[in-house]
Design a protein around this motif. Sequence first.
Motif, PDB file in Angstrom:
ATOM      1  N   GLY A 297       0.941  -1.237   0.049  1.00  0.00           N
ATOM      2  CA  GLY A 297      -0.219  -0.078  -0.171  1.00  0.00           C
ATOM      3  C   GLY A 297       0.761   1.090  -0.009  1.00  0.00           C
TER       4      GLY A 297
ATOM      5  N   LEU B  26      -5.574  -3.737  -5.436  1.00  0.00           N
ATOM      6  CA  LEU B  26      -5.146  -2.511  -5.395  1.00  0.00           C
ATOM      7  C   LEU B  26      -4.634  -1.912  -6.881  1.00  0.00           C
ATOM      8  CD1 LEU B  26      -2.755  -2.305  -1.988  1.00  0.00           C
ATOM      9  CD2 LEU B  26      -5.132  -1.153  -2.529  1.00  0.00           C
TER      10      LEU B  26
ATOM     11  N   LYS C  58      -5.164   2.853  -0.773  1.00  0.00           N
ATOM     12  CA  LYS C  58      -3.822   2.199  -0.678  1.00  0.00           C
ATOM     13  C   LYS C  58      -3.109   2.681   0.606  1.00  0.00           C
ATOM     14  CE  LYS C  58      -2.914   2.611  -5.809  1.00  0.00           C
ATOM     15  NZ  LYS C  58      -2.492   3.247  -6.684  1.00  0.00           N
TER      16      LYS C  58
ATOM     17  N   THR D 127      -5.255   0.910   3.362  1.00  0.00           N
ATOM     18  CA  THR D 127      -4.706  -0.799   3.330  1.00  0.00           C
ATOM     19  C   THR D 127      -3.703  -0.839   4.078  1.00  0.00           C
ATOM     20  OG1 THR D 127      -5.643  -1.013   0.941  1.00  0.00           O
ATOM     21  CG2 THR D 127      -3.890  -2.586   1.658  1.00  0.00           C
TER      22      THR D 127
END
Length: 329
Positions: free
Chosen positions: A34, A65, A158, A161
């Motif tokens: 991330g 992602l 991201k 995450t």
Amino acid sequence: MANYKESKLILEEIKKAKNIVVNCHRGPDGDSIGSALSMQSVISNMVIKVDVICPNQLPVDLLFLNNSNNVKIVDFNKFDFSKYDLFITLDSSTYGMVTGDEKIEKPDIKIIVIDHHFTNEGFGDINLIDSKVTSTAELLFKVFVDWNTSLDSDIATKLLTGILSDTGCFQYGGVGRPTFEIAAKLLSLGANKDEIIFNIFRSVKFGTLNFWGKVIENMQYDINYSFIWSAIPLSVYKEYGEDSSSKEDVANLFSPVVRDTDFGLIMVEIDKDVLAISFRARSNFDVSKIAEALGGGGHIAASGAKVKGLFEDSVKKVLEVCRKYARKN
């Protein structure tokens, strides 16, 4: 006032560069991936070329992602750094963590280190290390604020995450108001919490469940030293699909939850004569000291190490070190 004095220096180096490379560390997790992908997005928005590299395949549960499929899987022994003029290493306390091999020397290129592990060696030309934050993603959010970066929902997802992965959805020590406030800001920017939770925590392969069952079946309780442990040989690891993330997941789920223990560890022989160990603390016990004694590192509550040698000998060695540092009843 800036969050970090290093932020300005790092941004200056990025703007001077024409071609940048960013890493995901060995055995990449949600924070590593991330963080790397969010940094790639931010740099790309500056119209600067940037690649993300990793010594291992990415876990399938993180391929949701954006741009994760463009991460280049490389052998650092052969990787050519000559076309790059800046290397940004994220979430990696040592250069061996970057490459997956402690013997590989640093390339002749300017290196920027951004990390939250207190064991970080500061191996870069510029080192931004903040062990007070829960994750490198949380650190990067503060850096991006220093840069006055406009964050969209993709970058926010991201970063969230990374935070959710490294905090175990806010379970671990060190999570306080600042982390929740940053998470709230990311949600307000459009971070997709439900997508993150679904992919990371609710998309377990059936074979992985069977592997977890084997780990639990082999689990033992050292009542004299207040810890649990399980050791899995290479033959069993191969039988259940050699899923690198399954080792960390089972450590997160079961190592820190047993009553009357201080910590737990999962040992998995991931390659011939290579034992990977994941430590998780249940209370305020510092498992990083055990990991460091075995050549690894990490956090107080979650650390790891690798030991080379015959499976039985390595397991014996790890348990001896654990008992040296554990609290004897």
